[in-house]
Scaffold this active site. Structure first.
Site, PDB file in Angstrom:
ATOM      1  N   ALA A 122      45.792 -10.200   0.476  1.00 23.65           N
ATOM      2  CA  ALA A 122      46.643  -9.645   1.521  1.00 23.65           C
ATOM      3  C   ALA A 122      47.846  -8.977   0.874  1.00 23.65           C
ATOM      4  CB  ALA A 122      47.112 -10.741   2.462  1.00 23.65           C
ATOM      5  N   MET A 123      48.633  -8.284   1.704  1.00 23.17           N
ATOM      6  CA  MET A 123      49.775  -7.543   1.165  1.00 23.17           C
ATOM      7  C   MET A 123      50.973  -7.660   2.105  1.00 23.17           C
ATOM      8  SD  MET A 123      51.012  -5.739  -1.216  1.00 23.17           S
ATOM      9  CE  MET A 123      52.731  -5.324  -1.114  1.00 23.17           C
TER      10      MET A 123
ATOM     11  N   GLU B  59      52.189 -14.505   2.535  1.00 27.99           N
ATOM     12  CA  GLU B  59      52.686 -13.143   2.806  1.00 27.99           C
ATOM     13  C   GLU B  59      53.957 -13.192   3.650  1.00 27.99           C
ATOM     14  OE1 GLU B  59      51.282 -11.116   0.902  1.00 27.99           O
ATOM     15  OE2 GLU B  59      49.530 -12.378   0.526  1.00 27.99           O
TER      16      GLU B  59
HETATM   17  N1  HT7 Z   1      51.653  -8.809  -3.448  1.00 24.66           N
HETATM   18  C1  HT7 Z   1      50.262  -8.565  -3.298  1.00 24.66           C
HETATM   19  C2  HT7 Z   1      49.697  -8.180  -4.593  1.00 24.66           C
HETATM   20  C3  HT7 Z   1      48.778  -6.982  -4.726  1.00 24.66           C
HETATM   21  C4  HT7 Z   1      47.778  -6.469  -3.946  1.00 24.66           C
HETATM   22  C5  HT7 Z   1      47.333  -6.773  -2.731  1.00 24.66           C
HETATM   23  C6  HT7 Z   1      46.265  -6.035  -2.201  1.00 24.66           C
HETATM   24  C7  HT7 Z   1      45.639  -5.056  -2.910  1.00 24.66           C
HETATM   25  C8  HT7 Z   1      46.087  -4.722  -4.123  1.00 24.66           C
HETATM   26  C9  HT7 Z   1      47.149  -5.445  -4.622  1.00 24.66           C
HETATM   27  N2  HT7 Z   1      47.778  -5.331  -5.778  1.00 24.66           N
HETATM   28  C10 HT7 Z   1      48.737  -6.263  -5.827  1.00 24.66           C
HETATM   29  C11 HT7 Z   1      49.542  -9.778  -2.783  1.00 24.66           C
HETATM   30  C12 HT7 Z   1      50.334 -11.017  -2.839  1.00 24.66           C
HETATM   31  O1  HT7 Z   1      50.500 -11.617  -3.878  1.00 24.66           O
HETATM   32  O2  HT7 Z   1      50.858 -11.444  -1.860  1.00 24.66           O
HETATM   33 ZN    ZN Z   2      52.187 -12.704  -3.346  1.00 18.37          ZN
END
Ligand code: HT7
Ligand code: ZN
Length: 888
Positions: free
Chosen positions: A260-261, A296
């Protein structure tokens, strides 16, 4: 490709205060207009030109302060504008091509909807920008698109206005009041529906929460919403951190590289970490959703409000946020459990198991790096277990050293000082130190030292003096092809207990102390070697070392089997009880593996006292089912192979199967009783208690299917499969049926596929269960190849690739490392196929061969050849970095 070094950091020559983005969203070609207010950074060295990053973009026009600008150049890295003034407005119009973007970075399409992924460096695939985390701007975003195709238009922050446009189009305007780095930008456009809730936060503000999904998934959003609400309340209660936006959105996407992001106010999630109903999601899925939703959400403060100065500081946000999500999950489990301490311990065991299995191996291989890496070629390759999981352990050690209150004071000071800033791991450590008036200079080594530290423990009991002396010595072991030593001793919080002959904890008293104290003591090891003398120790104790895994180290102590059996039975620290069992079983399995390399394993070769010890745990009704399941789950083959001097996957497989069968047969009566007793009556509930019952019951089914009672197991599995009202039970039954083989397995597989044809996450399980089956007579490489031709398989969907290819390689090392090299041939083909399609995923797959030097000579040679083959044809810098490092 060039290497970026941490010590080369310089502040950005320009700052961007605001950016107005306009998107004309078209699948084939999207037009982006970006109007930015820039000024020279007074903290940076003077630079006459402005260099903006940009990848796979077409520049349409460029204006500086409203005037067309030709004093510029474009290359593959981006756009350079020469001789710019000190402060100016830049307007860029460019195009990108979402429909042909298979990398899943930047702006792309998934199931016909638009999504973005900008961390770490995806924003440069959308428009030209200072795409680095220390450039924080305020964003206003206008999205325009065809209304019928894309009725929902989302971006970060608050919705300012929306309306219709000519030609069947419509628009939405969003404004994010918080300055943010470009990696937190997001947009979503498509045919989506939302589950909505309104909540009141601590200060009395009303907030709108939404979970956006495709319409047919709406019934699977409730658990994620519950998790979000719990996370919001937990962060207020534990850290005094409140949701700062009027609305908080989660959107599910099927094609996603990671979990997730945390985009500001608009989290984008892999469907795997959002969607759950009892029919399609297992207990682990439910638990993972809670953890990832929490993770998240917690980034909103640890990552977004305070972000990273540069990508070397990634663990500043990731280690801290993993620690926070682990604490959240532990508190949630404890809150819903009869035995809160046991529930907490089970969570801790799961976290440590991953660390020991994945991070320890990473730290001993060619990708070993400190929690704060020193250099990288491709930053996407550094979203690692070291940065995340070891980083979380480093944060946990602050709490262990400073106490919960001290840690909270450190967090408060960190936000007080750095809210709205992009900072470093040193700033975090400084806040912890100053809030607690402690010198934490030595703690810095945890960020700069790579490799897993070993703590060698020696003990001596002096009966006459009634003293027990413990000497702790920290050191490193040179790893293959990367010998390294400690730069300086670490500060290691080493929790210890002493258990007397009756299994009771002693109240610990160190020499010089006036009275006995607590049963567990956190010793602070801050030198290469240190001795601690406990007094008033009436009889020789058994030491319980590194309780609750107080530091990410490997303890070396010559426990006898009897001492381990004793700790497994009596240690008051549940984590160490589990650890004693794992040490015992690992030792047994490695001895069996060595034996299997020379001769066939037949008859009963096991020490009966070990079987008895595990039997007692299994029958001990005072222990939670979850804990019993954890103790009786054998270490994975990958972990075991890693513990050998020369990894021999075939021998490990033989040994593990042998022990499974022995435990299955010797305890078969117990397994049957457990199976019958731990049914969960009533409708499915993902509570810790029910999850524990199901886990133990399904472990019993798995052991029974490995026992002589295969007809009985077949009956149980078939009945469970037919009657299951939830995916945990149905998939466990299917796994057992697959293991037992024959027509029932084929019928169940066909039924499962038909039942869940329209549920991609369940179909992922269908692939994974077949790829991880443990049947020696089955040629799994052939099966995997057949499944790759199944109409439901595609390399374009990372979840599917992980379900089939990654699951096979990690779940079935003995077959993957077939001596005829067929597994490696499959690996070469798929790494190269993914290399051009999705470099990030290709690099993850490439990493599965990075430990090649660890293997027996015959395998090693073939793996070397496979790596060389990939190197000869690789395109992406992602994969190249992995292969280059593996071959050094
Ligand atoms: N901070 C995000 C890290 C992330 C990511 C997420 C989805 C696709 C590509 C990505 N590259 C880096 C995820 C997290 O640690 O919460
Ligand atoms: Zn993270």
């Amino acid at each position: 490709p060039s290497t970026i070094h941490r010590t080369d950091y310089t502040p950005p020559p320009f700052l961007i205060d605001t950016i107005e983005l306009e998107f004309e969203l078209e699948a084939e070609r999207t037009t982006v207009t970006s109007k930015m207010q820039l000024r020279r950074n007074p903290q940076a060295a003077y630079c006459p030109e402005l260099q903006l990053s940009g990848e796979a973009l077409q520049l349409i026009s460029l204006r500086l302060d409203g005037v067309a600008c030709t004093n510029r150049q474009i290359d593959e890295a981006g756009l350079t504008v020469y001789d710019v003034p000190d402060a100016f407005e830049l307007t860029i119009v460019n195009a990108c091509e979402p429909a042909s973007n298979t990398s899943l970075m930047g702006l792309y399409l998934s199931n016909g909807h638009f999504f973005t992924q900008c961390e770490a460096q995806g924003f440069r695939k959308i428009t030209y920008f200072l795409d680095r985390p220390d450039v924080m701007a305020r964003y206003t975003v206008i999205l325009r698109a065809n209304k019928a195709a894309y009725p929902i238009l989302l971006s970060n922050g608050n919705l300012i206005e929306a309306g219709d446009l000519p030609n069947g189009k419509h628009y939405a305007k969003w404004h994010d009041p918080f300055a943010k780095p470009s990696y937190l930008f997001a947009l979503v456009a498509g045919q989506l529906v939302a589950l909505e809730e309104r909540i009141i936060t601590h200060s009395g503000a009303q907030k709108l929460l939404q979970v956006w999904v495709e319409a047919h998934d709406l019934d699977k959003t409730h658990h994620a919403m519950d998790a979000l609400i719990h996370a919001i309340h937990w962060d207020e209660a534990r850290f005094g951190l409140e949701l700062d936006l009027e609305r908080f959105m989660i959107v599910a996407v099927s094609d996603f590289n990671m979990g997730a992001m945390e985009n500001k106010g608009l989290n984008i999630f892999n469907t795997k970490y959002v969607l759950a109903n009892p029919q399609t999601a297992t207990d682990s899925d439910y638990a993972n959703i809670e953890a990832v939703v929490g993770h998240e959400y917690f980034h909103n403060w640890t990552g977004n409000r305070v972000t990273c100065r540069d990508w070397f500081q990634l663990s500043l946000k990731e280690g801290l946020t993993v620690f926070r999500d682990q604490e959240f999950s532990a508190d949630m489990a404890a809150a819903g459990a009869v035995n809160a301490a046991a529930a907490r311990a089970s969570q801790r065991i799961e976290n440590v198991r991953i660390l020991q299995q994945v991070q320890f191996a990473e730290d001993a291989g060619p990708m070993a790096h400190p929690v704060r890496p020193e250099s990288y070629v491709e930053i996407n390759n550094f979203y690692t277990a070291t940065v995340y999981e070891k980083g979380a352990e480093v944060v946990r050690m602050y709490q262990t050293l400073l106490g919960r209150d001290g840690f909270r004071q450190g967090m408060d000071l960190y936000f007080q000082r750095h809210d709205g800033q992009a900072v470093s791991c040193d700033d975090f450590r400084q806040a912890m130190a100053e809030a607690n008036q402690r010198d934490l200079a030595q703690f810095e080594h945890w960020y700069s030292q790579l490799g897993t530290p070993y703590v060698l423990v020696r003990s001596q009991y002096d009966e006459a003096a009634r003293t027990y002396t413990v000497t702790l010595a920290q050191h490193y072991k040179p790893v293959l092809n990367a010998p390294y030593t400690a730069s300086a001793p670490l500060l290691i919080p080493f929790a210890i207990g002493l258990v007397d002959a009756n299994g009771q904890d002693l109240a610990l008293q160190l020499a010089g102390e006036g009275a006995p104290g607590t049963a567990t003591r956190v010793l602070e090891l801050n030198q290469a070697e240190q001795t601690f003398r406990f007094i008033n120790v009436q009889t020789q104790p058994v030491p319980s070392l590194l309780r609750d895994f107080s530091a990410p180290v490997i303890v070396e102590y010559d426990y006898t089997d009897d001492e381990l059996i004793f700790l497994l039975a009596h240690d008051s620290d549940p984590f160490n009880r589990w650890a004693a069992g794992q040490r015992l079983v690992t030792r047994t399995l490695l001895a069996l593996a060595r034996q299997a390399e020379r001769t066939q394993l037949t008859g009963n070769q096991l020490n009966q006292s070990i079987i008895d010890a595990f039997g007692r745990i299994l029958r001990d009704e005072t222990l939670t089912p979850a804990f019993r399941e954890q103790v009786l789950t054998l270490p994975t083959e990958i972990y075991l192979a890693e513990q050998m001097d020369q990894a021999d996957p075939a021998a490990v497989h033989t040994a593990r199967q042998y022990l499974r069968t022995q435990l299955a047969n010797a305890l078969s009566h117990d397994w049957s009783t457990i199976y019958a007793r731990h049914q969960t009556p009533g409708p499915y509930q993902p509570t810790p208690a029910d999850m524990g019952q199901r886990a133990l019951k399904n472990l019993a089914l798995s052991y029974l299917s490995n026992s002589k009672q295969s007809a009985h197991a077949l009956h149980l599995a078939q009945t469970q499969y037919d009657r299951a009202d939830n995916m945990s039970d149905r998939s466990a039954a299917l796994a057992a049926l697959i293991h037992l083989g024959g027509q029932p397995a084929q019928a169940a597989l066909a039924d499962f596929y038909q039942r869940f044809e329209n549920e991609p996450l369940a179909i992922d399980k269908w692939f994974a269960l077949q790829a991880t089956q443990q049947r020696a007579e089955m040629d799994l490489i052939k099966l995997v190849r057949t499944l790759m031709h199944h109409p439901a398989f595609t390399l374009k969907n990372p979840n599917r690739v992980r379900a089939l290819i990654f699951s096979f390689i990690s779940g079935n090392p003995a077959q993957f490392h077939a001596t005829n090299g067929s597994g490696y041939a499959l690996w070469v083909e798929q790494v190269l196929a993914l290399d051009t399609l999705n470099p990030q995923l290709a690099a993850r797959l490439a990493r599965l061969l990075e430990r090649w030097r660890k293997f027996t000579p015959a395998l090693r040679e073939q793996m070397h050849e496979a790596l060389e083959t990939v190197l000869a044809s690789v395109h992406s810098k992602d994969v190249r970095e992995i292969i280059d490092k593996a071959l050094i």
